[in-house]
Design a protein around this motif. Sequence first.
Motif, PDB file in Angstrom:
ATOM      1  N   LYS A  26       1.937   0.433   9.376  1.00 61.85           N
ATOM      2  CA  LYS A  26       2.808   1.579   9.604  1.00 61.85           C
ATOM      3  C   LYS A  26       2.306   2.695   8.692  1.00 61.85           C
ATOM      4  N   THR A  27       2.553   3.929   9.068  1.00 60.73           N
ATOM      5  CA  THR A  27       2.104   5.034   8.227  1.00 60.73           C
ATOM      6  C   THR A  27       3.276   5.914   7.816  1.00 60.73           C
ATOM      7  N   LEU A  28       3.079   6.641   6.745  1.00 60.52           N
ATOM      8  CA  LEU A  28       4.102   7.575   6.283  1.00 60.52           C
ATOM      9  C   LEU A  28       4.319   8.667   7.320  1.00 60.52           C
ATOM     10  N   GLU A  29       3.241   9.090   7.982  1.00 59.28           N
ATOM     11  CA  GLU A  29       3.337  10.151   8.983  1.00 59.28           C
ATOM     12  C   GLU A  29       4.214   9.732  10.164  1.00 59.28           C
ATOM     13  N   HIS A  71       9.398  -0.110   6.905  1.00 60.59           N
ATOM     14  CA  HIS A  71       8.349   0.796   7.362  1.00 60.59           C
ATOM     15  C   HIS A  71       7.723   1.507   6.162  1.00 60.59           C
ATOM     16  N   LEU A  72       8.549   2.045   5.286  1.00 61.64           N
ATOM     17  CA  LEU A  72       8.047   2.757   4.118  1.00 61.64           C
ATOM     18  C   LEU A  72       7.299   1.821   3.173  1.00 61.64           C
ATOM     19  N   LEU A  73       7.812   0.602   3.002  1.00 59.95           N
ATOM     20  CA  LEU A  73       7.152  -0.367   2.122  1.00 59.95           C
ATOM     21  C   LEU A  73       5.775  -0.724   2.668  1.00 59.95           C
ATOM     22  N   TYR A  78      -0.421   0.044   2.394  1.00 64.27           N
ATOM     23  CA  TYR A  78      -1.720   0.505   2.889  1.00 64.27           C
ATOM     24  C   TYR A  78      -2.241   1.687   2.066  1.00 64.27           C
ATOM     25  N   THR A  79      -1.334   2.577   1.670  1.00 66.43           N
ATOM     26  CA  THR A  79      -1.742   3.712   0.841  1.00 66.43           C
ATOM     27  C   THR A  79      -2.285   3.231  -0.495  1.00 66.43           C
ATOM     28  N   ALA A  80      -1.615   2.258  -1.103  1.00 59.51           N
ATOM     29  CA  ALA A  80      -2.070   1.712  -2.381  1.00 59.51           C
ATOM     30  C   ALA A  80      -3.455   1.076  -2.245  1.00 59.51           C
ATOM     31  N   CYS A  81      -3.653   0.331  -1.168  1.00 60.66           N
ATOM     32  CA  CYS A  81      -4.969  -0.286  -0.941  1.00 60.66           C
ATOM     33  C   CYS A  81      -6.048   0.781  -0.812  1.00 60.66           C
ATOM     34  N   GLU A  82      -5.730   1.877  -0.137  1.00 58.58           N
ATOM     35  CA  GLU A  82      -6.689   2.969   0.015  1.00 58.58           C
ATOM     36  C   GLU A  82      -7.001   3.633  -1.316  1.00 58.58           C
ATOM     37  N   LYS A  83      -6.078   3.527  -2.271  1.00 60.01           N
ATOM     38  CA  LYS A  83      -6.290   4.094  -3.600  1.00 60.01           C
ATOM     39  C   LYS A  83      -6.865   3.059  -4.565  1.00 60.01           C
ATOM     40  N   ALA A  84      -7.394   1.973  -4.012  1.00 54.65           N
ATOM     41  CA  ALA A  84      -8.065   0.916  -4.797  1.00 54.65           C
ATOM     42  C   ALA A  84      -7.118   0.202  -5.750  1.00 54.65           C
TER      43      ALA A  84
END
Length: 203
Positions: A26-29, A71-73, A78-84
């Motif tokens: 899920k995405t924030l957008e 959804h937000l969690l 995924y955002t955290a993973c993208e930020k390593a």
Amino acid sequence: IASEITARRQRALERRIHQAKLPPRKTLEEYNFTFPRRIPKPKVLRLFDCEFVSQHHSAVLIGPTGVGKSHLLNALGYTACEKAISTRWTRVIDMINVLTKAQINGTLESKLKEYIRPDLLLLDELGYLPIDKRGADLMFQVVAARYESGSIVITTNRPFRDWGKIFDVDNTLATAMIDRLMHHGEALVIEGKSYRNPDANDS
């Protein structure tokens, strides 16, 4: 060289997502901030900077079923993973079942590391099912071990005053857990009706 670096980064990202055990993305957008009756949008957006992780801070998303907490969690994971950022996602009841089995089998210490080692632990759906004394103690071990050394974000449909009921009517344990989560954390309360069933009551 540039393409090799890009490929290497992509493989590292895929490895972090796999290790996080995240559900389908899920995405924030995709989240509709206009649907909940009330949501602290600036605080939610600030979570997605992920700066709280390096500070070992925590957050609890509180609200009725269907307002998009999971959804937000998921999107945050995924955002955290993208930020390593090393991340682990799980439903609360699944974590407790895994740890209970490990305790019975004498492998609790090694299994606990799965939930203590990552920089960010995402715990979904606290309060949807009752937790017995053993389960409550095991969850407290995770929260206590991560206190001031790792971040936790929890979603729950129960306000803090009801947490004692979740944990086998153990108000002392519930208070101790809330104290650790909120000492360097904040509660984000979302109000509204279920997105899946808008005609349902808020409770």
